[in-house]
Design a protein around this motif. Structure first.
Motif, PDB file in Angstrom:
ATOM      1  N   LEU A 124       2.551  10.054  -3.332  1.00 36.35           N
ATOM      2  CA  LEU A 124       1.965   9.702  -2.045  1.00 36.35           C
ATOM      3  C   LEU A 124       0.770  10.600  -1.761  1.00 36.35           C
ATOM      4  CD1 LEU A 124       5.121   9.267   0.223  1.00 36.35           C
ATOM      5  CD2 LEU A 124       3.874   7.503  -1.011  1.00 36.35           C
ATOM      6  N   GLY A 125      -0.114  10.079  -0.920  1.00 33.78           N
ATOM      7  CA  GLY A 125      -1.257  10.889  -0.500  1.00 33.78           C
ATOM      8  C   GLY A 125      -0.852  11.854   0.600  1.00 33.78           C
ATOM      9  N   ALA A 129       7.667   8.616   3.981  1.00 32.27           N
ATOM     10  CA  ALA A 129       6.798   9.292   4.940  1.00 32.27           C
ATOM     11  C   ALA A 129       7.367   9.272   6.352  1.00 32.27           C
ATOM     12  CB  ALA A 129       5.411   8.640   4.935  1.00 32.27           C
ATOM     13  N   VAL A 130       8.056   8.183   6.715  1.00 35.98           N
ATOM     14  CA  VAL A 130       8.607   8.025   8.060  1.00 35.98           C
ATOM     15  C   VAL A 130      10.112   7.822   7.959  1.00 35.98           C
ATOM     16  CG1 VAL A 130       8.575   6.664  10.177  1.00 35.98           C
ATOM     17  CG2 VAL A 130       6.457   6.980   8.869  1.00 35.98           C
ATOM     18  N   THR A 151       6.736  13.613  -3.656  1.00 36.41           N
ATOM     19  CA  THR A 151       7.597  12.544  -4.146  1.00 36.41           C
ATOM     20  C   THR A 151       6.761  11.456  -4.791  1.00 36.41           C
ATOM     21  OG1 THR A 151       7.503  11.537  -1.976  1.00 36.41           O
ATOM     22  CG2 THR A 151       9.380  12.951  -2.423  1.00 36.41           C
ATOM     23  N   THR A 152       7.374  10.728  -5.688  1.00 36.63           N
ATOM     24  CA  THR A 152       6.670   9.685  -6.407  1.00 36.63           C
ATOM     25  C   THR A 152       7.437   8.394  -6.305  1.00 36.63           C
ATOM     26  OG1 THR A 152       7.797  10.232  -8.460  1.00 36.63           O
ATOM     27  CG2 THR A 152       5.690  11.325  -8.053  1.00 36.63           C
ATOM     28  N   SER A 153       6.733   7.303  -6.517  1.00 39.44           N
ATOM     29  CA  SER A 153       7.364   5.998  -6.497  1.00 39.44           C
ATOM     30  C   SER A 153       8.023   5.741  -7.821  1.00 39.44           C
ATOM     31  CB  SER A 153       6.311   4.915  -6.227  1.00 39.44           C
ATOM     32  OG  SER A 153       5.454   4.822  -7.338  1.00 39.44           O
ATOM     33  N   GLY A 154       8.633   4.568  -7.914  1.00 32.49           N
ATOM     34  CA  GLY A 154       9.249   4.196  -9.183  1.00 32.49           C
ATOM     35  C   GLY A 154       8.235   4.165 -10.294  1.00 32.49           C
ATOM     36  N   ALA A 155       6.944   3.889  -9.964  1.00 32.96           N
ATOM     37  CA  ALA A 155       5.909   3.835 -10.976  1.00 32.96           C
ATOM     38  C   ALA A 155       5.331   5.217 -11.254  1.00 32.96           C
ATOM     39  CB  ALA A 155       4.797   2.891 -10.524  1.00 32.96           C
ATOM     40  N   GLY A 211       0.805  -1.212   0.000  1.00 34.85           N
ATOM     41  CA  GLY A 211       0.000   0.000   0.000  1.00 34.85           C
ATOM     42  C   GLY A 211       0.835   1.258   0.000  1.00 34.85           C
ATOM     43  N   LEU A 212       0.166   2.369  -0.312  1.00 31.73           N
ATOM     44  CA  LEU A 212       0.825   3.665  -0.407  1.00 31.73           C
ATOM     45  C   LEU A 212       0.498   4.496   0.822  1.00 31.73           C
ATOM     46  CD1 LEU A 212       2.526   4.828  -2.773  1.00 31.73           C
ATOM     47  CD2 LEU A 212       0.483   6.073  -3.475  1.00 31.73           C
TER      48      LEU A 212
END
Length: 576
Positions: free
Chosen positions: A352-353, A428-429, A344-348, A324-325
């Motif tokens: 993030l929310g 996020a953490v 920020t974005t993931s590899g895809a 999950g995101l």
């Protein structure tokens, strides 16, 4: 589970084109080497015995062409083979490093950092060297095949000696390689352990000097080093025994071929030129047979290293599941300034929310933690004072999802961490460990982030002699302990994560600087959730409230001053 054989086959398959090209060139070289004594024999029979200068010049020209061809084949065959071996080792190193750095962890369990380095370097190199060994083996077998065909055409008994004797020698070399393989595996394990211990000793040298434990540490390393040396010597003896026996049998084999060929020449079964060719081929055969003995040794060591690489690549992950995101479906933040959308974005490419930063621990049981419950509101600065350092470490591992709890849960904005992708969770953490590692470069390159100047000021890193241009050596060795801590803290603050967990960030700084840093942390992290795991009174004093972690659970919670007044256990943990 991946095996050492799988690692070897994958490395070979990944370099199949270069391996095919190198093998073809190597085979050409060995075939040319085998043809040289044959051509010399023909020149003797047709030119020397017949006293023909024309034929002699012709055969000399043919020999020159063959020498040019085999020289070309050797040069470029070796080049292609070495390139393939290096590429295979490089790909394997990348695979090992990727596994060690995988967000789900697990590869480092039971392995010292030096052992991981040994697997990523020496073991990967040995597996890559198998490519070169396979290439050399194909070339050597080609030379043996050409020699056998020539000897069979010259004399069937001579050809049969080679045809039957060569497999026997190869099988014997394989049997002799088994002890070498076992001892090589032990050798690599002992060397890796010694390297790991040496790295740990160097990293903790200042601590060892501080407690006057250098002598005990050196003696411990000396014992480990002796074990490593003994294992290396045993492996070297096994390799020497294999090479010596194979070399002796090879010499006897070649002598037998020369003896039988000489007898046939005396009987008139073969000509003078054929005798010269037979003796030349017998001498030539020493090269391919020795090469095959080397190939056996390389394969034995390569198999041992491949097994170690496979064990690391197949190590179970420390955390499983969860894709999950963070922030997805978490809803809007409860109040102004509490929420923080991440760009920020993931590899895809999926962003993030919105992360509010609410952290909840429910019945958390892991290692020294037993049924821990706690609620941390969005934007709150919370101190955690643990009476047991092991419990603090266990809490940090669960908050950063380096490990999943045995029971209970850690939640971020109402979503259990075990349901989140570990790589995206760390956007996020951020859990800033006490022993954070710095990189070679400058303070500026180590900190980075969105607001490095503000973070440096908050952490006191702006007081370094060279400011942000201060040079930093590998692992921060050029800085004092306090300077390293300040740079590491500035890096954590500059990252700007919605949730930041700090572990004893000021143990090596003086009291005045620590108080200033505590205020800086509160200022920079205002409106964002911050958890400080420490027993430092200065840091705990600026927290909105402090959780006393005792006997694996939270036994009291209040502002620092209130706990000091009413809780004797807290006073002991913080002021002792």
């Amino acid at each position: 589970m991946e095996s050492g054989r799988d690692v070897l086959l994958r490395s070979i398959a990944g370099q199949r084109r270069r391996l095919a090209a190198g093998s073809l060139l190597g085979a050409g070289h060995q075939a040319g080497e085998a043809l040289v004594p044959v051509l010399i024999g023909l020149a003797i029979d047709q030119a020397v015995v017949g006293a023909s200068w024309g034929r002699l010049l012709m055969w000399l020209a043919v020999l020159a062409v063959v020498y040019v061809g085999l020289s070309f084949s050797y040069r470029f065959g070796i080049r292609v083979g070495e390139r393939a071996a290096e590429e295979a080792a490089h790909d394997l190193r990348l695979a090992v490093v990727s596994r060690v750095l995988h967000p789900r962890g697990g590869a480092e369990e039971g392995r010292l950092p030096g052992a991981l380095t040994s697997i990523a370097t020496e073991d990967a190199r040995r597996v890559g060297a198998v490519i070169m060994a396979v290439l050399a083996g194909i070339a050597a077998l080609t030379g043996l095949a050409v020699s056998t065909v020539v000897l069979l055409r010259m004399s069937i008994p001579l050809g049969l000696i080679v045809l039957l004797g060569t497999p026997a020698l190869l099988w014997l070399g394989h049997l002799l390689g088994k002890p070498l393989e076992r001892r090589s595996e032990v050798e690599q394990e002992r060397v890796a352990h010694a390297s790991g211990m040496a790295a740990d000793l160097v990293a903790g040298l200042r601590v060892l000097k501080g407690i006057n434990a250098e002598g005990a540490a050196v003696e411990r390393y000396r014992r480990t080093s002796r074990d490593s040396l003994s294992a290396t010597l045993r492996a070297a003896r096994a390799e020497a025994l294999q090479n010596g026996v194979v070399l002796a049998l090879t010499g006897a084999f070649i002598a037998l071929i020369a003896l039988v060929g000489g007898r046939f020449a005396i009987d008139g079964s073969i000509s003078l030129g054929q005798l010269v060719s037979a003796v030349g081929l017998a001498l030539f055969l020493q090269g391919p047979l020795q090469l095959l003995a080397w190939v056996n040794a390389e394969l034995a060591q390569g198999r041992a290293s491949a097994a170690r690489v496979a064990a690391l690549l197949s190590a179970p992950h420390a955390v499983t599941g969860g894709g999950g995101l963070p922030g997805a479906g978490a809803g809007e933040p409860p109040g102004a300034g509490a929420g923080e959308p991440l760009g920020t974005t993931s590899g895809a490419g999926e962003p993030l929310g919105t992360i509010t930063g609410a952290v909840r621990l429910r019945g958390l049981t892991y290692d020294r933690l037993t049924g821990l419950d706690a609620d941390i509101a969005p934007g709150e600065l919370v101190g955690v004072a643990a009476t047991d350092p092991a419990a603090a470490t266990a809490l940090l591992r669960c908050l950063g999802r380096q490990a999943d709890p045995e029971s209970g849960s850690v939640e971020l904005d109402g979503v259990p961490l075990r349901d989140l992708d570990p790589a995206r969770l760390r956007e996020a953490v951020l859990v800033a460990e006490h022993d954070a590692i710095l990189f070679e470069g400058t303070v500026r390159t180590n900190i980075g982030g969105t607001a490095p100047a503000e973070a440096m000021a908050a952490a006191g890193a702006d007081q370094l002699p060279g400011g942000e241009d201060t040079r930093v050596s590998e692992r921060g060795g050029s800085l004092s302990g306090g300077q390293r801590q300040r740079v590491a803290l500035a890096r954590a603050l500059a990252a700007g994560r919605p949730v930041l967990v700090l572990h004893d960030p000021t143990t090596a700084v003086d009291a005045v600087t620590e108080a200033r840093i505590a205020e800086g942390i509160r200022r920079v992290r205002r409106g964002r959730t911050t958890i400080v795991v420490t027993t430092s009174p200065a840091l705990l004093a600026v927290a909105d409230r402090v959780l006393l972690l005792d006997d694996g659970r939270v036994t009291d919670a209040a502002p620092h001053a209130d706990l000091l007044r009413r809780n004797a256990g807290y006073r002991t943990a913080v002021l002792a």
